[in-house]
Scaffold this active site. Structure first.
Site, PDB file in Angstrom:
ATOM      1  N   ALA A 302       0.846  -1.184   0.000  1.00 28.38           N
ATOM      2  CA  ALA A 302       0.000   0.000   0.000  1.00 28.38           C
ATOM      3  C   ALA A 302       0.889   1.244   0.000  1.00 28.38           C
ATOM      4  O   ALA A 302       2.083   1.137   0.248  1.00 28.38           O
ATOM      5  CB  ALA A 302      -0.891   0.012   1.238  1.00 28.38           C
ATOM      6  N   ASN A 305      -0.106   8.002   0.000  1.00 30.05           N
ATOM      7  CA  ASN A 305      -0.351   9.303  -0.628  1.00 30.05           C
ATOM      8  C   ASN A 305      -1.367  10.116   0.177  1.00 30.05           C
ATOM      9  O   ASN A 305      -2.433   9.613   0.521  1.00 30.05           O
ATOM     10  CB  ASN A 305      -0.899   9.122  -2.036  1.00 30.05           C
ATOM     11  CG  ASN A 305      -0.140   8.099  -2.819  1.00 30.05           C
ATOM     12  OD1 ASN A 305       1.049   8.251  -3.037  1.00 30.05           O
ATOM     13  ND2 ASN A 305      -0.823   7.030  -3.211  1.00 30.05           N
ATOM     14  N   HIS A 337      -1.376   1.389   9.176  1.00 36.44           N
ATOM     15  CA  HIS A 337      -0.024   1.822   8.826  1.00 36.44           C
ATOM     16  C   HIS A 337      -0.077   3.040   7.901  1.00 36.44           C
ATOM     17  O   HIS A 337       0.563   4.061   8.152  1.00 36.44           O
ATOM     18  CB  HIS A 337       0.702   0.654   8.153  1.00 36.44           C
ATOM     19  CG  HIS A 337       2.087   0.950   7.668  1.00 36.44           C
ATOM     20  ND1 HIS A 337       3.212   0.453   8.283  1.00 36.44           N
ATOM     21  CD2 HIS A 337       2.540   1.678   6.623  1.00 36.44           C
ATOM     22  CE1 HIS A 337       4.282   0.874   7.639  1.00 36.44           C
ATOM     23  NE2 HIS A 337       3.903   1.611   6.612  1.00 36.44           N
ATOM     24  N   GLU A 338      -0.866   2.944   6.848  1.00 33.20           N
ATOM     25  CA  GLU A 338      -0.914   4.045   5.881  1.00 33.20           C
ATOM     26  C   GLU A 338      -1.526   5.291   6.502  1.00 33.20           C
ATOM     27  O   GLU A 338      -1.125   6.412   6.202  1.00 33.20           O
ATOM     28  CB  GLU A 338      -1.671   3.639   4.617  1.00 33.20           C
ATOM     29  CG  GLU A 338      -1.145   2.381   3.913  1.00 33.20           C
ATOM     30  CD  GLU A 338       0.362   2.349   3.730  1.00 33.20           C
ATOM     31  OE1 GLU A 338       0.990   3.419   3.620  1.00 33.20           O
ATOM     32  OE2 GLU A 338       0.927   1.232   3.709  1.00 33.20           O
ATOM     33  N   HIS A 341       0.943   7.115   8.588  1.00 31.90           N
ATOM     34  CA  HIS A 341       1.829   7.932   7.752  1.00 31.90           C
ATOM     35  C   HIS A 341       1.268   9.327   7.504  1.00 31.90           C
ATOM     36  O   HIS A 341       2.026  10.240   7.185  1.00 31.90           O
ATOM     37  CB  HIS A 341       2.006   7.266   6.388  1.00 31.90           C
ATOM     38  CG  HIS A 341       3.127   6.286   6.305  1.00 31.90           C
ATOM     39  ND1 HIS A 341       4.402   6.550   6.761  1.00 31.90           N
ATOM     40  CD2 HIS A 341       3.180   5.049   5.758  1.00 31.90           C
ATOM     41  CE1 HIS A 341       5.173   5.492   6.504  1.00 31.90           C
ATOM     42  NE2 HIS A 341       4.456   4.569   5.900  1.00 31.90           N
ATOM     43  N   GLU A 360       8.896   4.867   8.151  1.00 33.38           N
ATOM     44  CA  GLU A 360       8.408   3.481   8.143  1.00 33.38           C
ATOM     45  C   GLU A 360       8.404   2.835   9.525  1.00 33.38           C
ATOM     46  O   GLU A 360       7.516   2.059   9.851  1.00 33.38           O
ATOM     47  CB  GLU A 360       9.194   2.642   7.136  1.00 33.38           C
ATOM     48  CG  GLU A 360       9.051   3.131   5.685  1.00 33.38           C
ATOM     49  CD  GLU A 360       7.603   3.186   5.200  1.00 33.38           C
ATOM     50  OE1 GLU A 360       6.735   2.615   5.886  1.00 33.38           O
ATOM     51  OE2 GLU A 360       7.342   3.796   4.147  1.00 33.38           O
TER      52      GLU A 360
END
Ligand code: BES
Ligand code: ZN
Length: 927
Positions: A302, A305, A337-338, A341, A360
């Site tokens: 994944a 963005n 996780h995304e 970010h 990360e």
């Protein structure tokens, strides 16, 4: 010494960066100008499959920071019509006409150099406009194409999507493609009106195209300042599912229309975890909307963005009938996780890829906290933590590993940095800090770091500073300590220590010393070196307080980085054990003296072993087996210790044991003594297999969720080692499935046993069994089910079936997508019959494979893992090393993976020579 050297290299490179002549050969952009804003306008053509392409213009406002006669930016595989480039000054005292006199291309570094007619003057702002065009590529990187079959019409539908991280924005439009150059983006997409256009921000305005019939322009809102690698857009005909959580920004989950019913779970989970982060970080999600979209062809898992998160289908789409609990948890973890970010990575970005772990490692750790908060019944924080540690204990015990903060010397180093060291080790050191600082300081430190560097870039020293301040404020750390001194020893230095604990039973004390733990036993102690600042937590048999993870003492390093030994007082006498590192908060191994091991073995095998924290039980297993592997302990001790597993009913200790036993089995199964090992595994696994009711479908009655994972894992081992009725039951399930009238609609195999049932049935089954499963693969609409089938098809013992499967995996006319070939390959290569076939296939076709994976060469590295784990003789090692030397050109960009493969093979050779007979003897004693 190493650090000083690195520092000098960095300095030297820094000097080069300041010069901007055309002989400029450094791989970083020169620093004379800086982008202030991008206007990006792109027309995408999806109507003709023979001609999938895009064309656009980028208008960049550029501020001159120094006087300069050129602008250097990135561009890769783009056609740029030089005659259409314009440059004008838009701020500054007297506005002079300007233009671009000539251009140069530097292929090595993807530079596009524009020489200007007039010198750009420091302080002025210029507007540079460049037209560009290219094909929508098939390489899963840059601005690329994907497709799917519309089930109603049986026609192929095309879509376009971006994947820019780490360095492919330059393949979609000319830009300053380094994470430090943040700027707002105004994106405008042109496309045929039957499609939808998506980008980071919400659509603002739609207009008809000025000349193309039925085409439209959609302009999106201006974004917040962000790095180029986070820009995203897509043109597609997908459906979406809006979320309904109150007080959430507009949150939609997108998929191809015939998979829209698989979006419900992610649509519900996403906004929940987003809300948890807003409250945890004390910072609202800054964009007005967020979209998450499942892309049929996608290389990574994944991509975060900002406002338009992209996923592989398996990482976003959920089907209650087809997704196992393990896959569901993985899905939740990827979403978490995304979304983590969006703060760690998007809002605050690493200054340079050296500190990729700040992206990360954080996303990995924060995701574990996020999932734990929403589904505590999964106990996934514990699972993730242990699983990360187990991974790193292996990877970082190789000399060829690298520090968490990793110097980047060439652009290809960047892609290689997305590895377990950045993710799992990054996450583990954050967990360590969380545990030695406590909740309050850790959270406060993170909040102030995020606040301070919002919309900016940071390096690890900035994080250390924020955490030190918070730690001192809340008195979580002595004033004489600072986070930087402690943490530099963990992030700038490769590896982790083993701490040798030698107890003085009469004096009630213990002496502790440390050295780097390495798997390669040929490296002498003097060459191991290293010193880590280790927070020392421990508990005793009398106390058994495993909840307290705060350090009772510290292991320190001297002024010149030398390790100092440490004595701990007030320990009990010879009747009680001690265990260091409660809940495995810190990445180190512990070797006790033999009496302490003996006490531990007694409690585990005969005593109240459940009072030892479940993570520490996993730790004892892992430590004992590692130390035996490298000869620092007897196999006798290790094997006696794991005997207690016959009493163990929890998931984590079993996971730890299986991870280790798997390694041994992959060697032993190629040797005559495997017979004993098989019997031994049967003996260990039978009680837990029976306890969990074997392969019977008891899942709906299981209360504790991680028992489901345990049952899945135990079933897998049980059938591999033919424990009790495992194999016949598996075959029966499969037969029942095969006799269903509509096997694509109805599947009687219990969801969480499908891997085992399919694999076992393919292993013992007929050609028709294989064909049956392959047909299900082709017909399946669910990515998770497809993955399960793909790995199971590799379980055959027929050489010709496996060979055919290998070739199918890399045949573009077959049903397997490029991104998934690796699963088939790995399944074959980990199969003892397939191993030699896969190795031969790899060696014979290395050139072809390189081209197949290019430019994402990192993926090819994953094909090597099965070899590294099954080669254990000197001559096979030599053969592989020679092959690698001869094939250097087809293995570019895989240098790190190859080093690690060779080193792992070498440690296997050492193990075989040193331990094979010893281990076999100790097993036979226990049979
Ligand atoms: N930022 C990465 C995506 C990425 C990976 C970009 C490699 C470029 C190269 C993303 O956040 C990520 O880490 N994805 C993981 C999944 C995650 C849950 C561990 C992945 O793709 O494996
Ligand atoms: Zn990530």
């Amino acid at each position: 010494m190493k650090w000083i050297l690195l520092f000098m290299v960095a300095l030297g490179l820094g000097l080069a960066a300041a010069s901007t002549s055309s002989s400029y050969s450094f791989y970083r952009l020169p620093t004379a100008v800086r982008p202030q804003k991008y206007h990006l306008k792109i027309l995408t053509h999806l109507d003709n499959p023979e001609e999938l392409r895009f064309a656009g213009t980028v208008r960049i406002l550029v501020e001159a920071l120094q006087n300069t006669k050129n602008i250097t930016l990135h561009s890769k595989n783009l056609t740029i019509d030089e005659s259409q480039i314009t440059l004008r000054q838009i701020s500054g005292e007297e506005k002079k006409d300007n233009c671009v006199s000539s251009t140069e291309v530097n292929q090595d570094h993807d530079f596009y150099v524009l020489n200007t007619c007039q010198e750009l003057l420091a302080g002025n702002v210029y507007e540079l406009s460049l037209p560009f065009a290219a094909e929508l590529n098939k390489q899963l990187e840059g601005y690329y194409r994907s497709s799917y079959k519309d089930t109603d019409t049986n026609k192929t539908r095309w879509l376009s999507i971006t994947q820019f991280e780490p360095a492919s924005a330059r393949a979609a439009f000319p830009c300053f493609d380094e994470p430090g150059y943040k700027a707002p983006f105004v994106v405008t997409l042109g496309f045929h009106k039957q499609y939808t256009g998506l980008s980071n921000m919400p659509a603002k305005e739609t207009k008809p195209h000025e000349s193309l019939a039925d085409y439209i322009w959609v302009e999106f809102d201006e974004s917040v300042p962000m790095s180029t690698y986070l820009v995203a857009y897509s043109v597609n005909d997908f459906a979406n599912k809006p979320s309904t959580l109150p007080n959430s920004p507009l949150f939609r989950t997108w998929a191809r229309p015939n998979a829209i019913d698989q979006c419900n779970y992610a649509a519900e989970f996403g906004p929940k975890v987003l809300q948890y982060y807003e409250q945890f970080f004390g910072i609202k999600f800054p964009l007005p909307k967020i979209d998450q979209i499942a892309i049929p062809d996608f290389n990574a898992g994944a991509m975060e963005n900002w406002g338009l998160v992209t996923y592989r289908e398996i990482a976003l789409l959920f089907s209650p009938e087809h997704t196992s609990l393990a896959d569901k948890q993985r899905l939740a973890n990827v979403v978490a996780h995304e979304l983590a970010h969006q703060w760690f990575g998007n809002l605050v970005t690493m200054k340079w890829w050296t500190d990729l772990w700040l992206n990360e490692g954080f996303a990995t750790y924060i995701a574990s906290l996020g999932v734990e908060n929403i589904n505590p019944e999964w106990r996934s924080l514990e699972q993730d933590s242990l699983s990360n540690l187990l991974t790193i204990f292996r990877k970082d015990a190789l000399e060829s590993s690298h520090p968490i903060s990793r110097p980047i010397e060439v652009v290809s180093d960047i892609a290689e940095s997305f590895d377990q060291i950045s993710y799992q080790n990054g996450s583990s050191v954050l967990r360590m800090m969380h545990m030695f600082l406590g909740e309050e300081s850790f959270r406060a430190g993170l909040q102030s770091y995020l606040q301070m560097y919002s919309y900016k870039n940071a390096e690890q020293d900035n994080l250390w500073e924020s955490l030190t301040q918070a730690a001192h404020k809340f008195r979580a750390l002595p004033k004489s300590y600072d986070i930087k001194s402690i943490m530099d020893s963990w992030t700038l230095q490769t590896g982790y220590p083993v701490i040798n604990v030698t107890r003085d039973y009469g004096g009630k004390s213990a002496k502790l010393s440390q050295e780097r733990y390495l798997l390669n036993t040929q490296i002498s102690r003097e060459h191991r070196g290293g010193c880590w600042w280790v927070p020392l937590s421990y508990t005793t048999q009398g106390e058994q307080d495993f909840n307290n993870t705060a350090p009772k003492a510290w292991m320190e390093c001297g002024k010149t980085g030398e390790s100092l030994s440490k004595t701990i007082q007030d320990l009990p006498g010879a009747d009680q054990w001690v265990i260091f590192n409660t809940q495995l908060s810190t990445l180190y191994k512990v070797n006790y003296d033999s009496h302490n091991w003996k006490l531990l073995i007694e409690t585990l095998t005969e005593g109240d072993f459940e009072r030892i924290h479940v993570i520490n039980r996993a730790q004892l297993i892992d430590d004992a087996l590692y130390l035996a592997w490298t000869g620092e302990q007897d196999y006798e001790i290790a094997m006696r210790l794991i005997e207690y597993l016959q009493r163990e009913r929890e998931y984590l200790p079993w996971k730890s044991a299986f991870e280790n036993l798997k390694r041994v089995s992959r060697i032993l199964r190629q040797t005559p003594e495997f017979e004993f090992f098989k019997r031994y595994i049967k003996k260990l696994v039978t009680p837990i297999y029976l306890h969990l009711n074997g392969l019977n479908d008891t899942f709906s009655g299981i209360q504790q969720q991680d028992q489901i994972l345990l049952k899945t894992m135990v079933a897998n081992w049980a059938c591999q080692y033919q424990v009790a009725d495992c194999v016949p039951l598996a075959l029966q399930y499969y037969r029942n499935w095969r006799s269903e009238a509509d096997p694509d609609e109805k599947n009687p195999v219990p969801l969480n046993l499908r891997n085992t049932v399919y694999c076992t049935s393919i292993k013992y089954g007929t050609d028709a069994d294989w064909e049956f499963l392959w047909t299900r693969y082709k017909k399946s609409n669910v990515a998770a089910e497809k993955r399960t089938i793909l790995t199971s098809l590799g379980c055959s013992r027929e050489v010709w079936v496996l060979q055919r499967y290998l070739e199918m995996a890399y045949d573009p006319n077959q049903a397997i997508r490029k991104q998934d070939s690796m699963w088939a390959f790995q399944a074959i290569a980990f199969n003892e019959v397939g191993f030699l076939l896969a190795k031969k296939y790899f060696m014979d076709n290395v050139n072809f494979l390189y081209k197949f994976y290019y430019p994402i060469t990192k993926d090819m590295g994953r094909l090597l893992t099965p070899f590294s784990e099954q080669v254990f003789t000197q001559s096979d090692f030599n053969e592989f090393r020679n092959f690698v030397l001869l094939s250097r050109d087809s293995l570019k960009g895989l240098e790190q993976a190859i080093q690690q493969t060779l080193e792992t093979m070498l440690t296997n050779v050492q193990w075989k020579e040193r331990n094979y007979h010893q281990m076999s003897r100790s097993i036979q004693k226990l049979l």
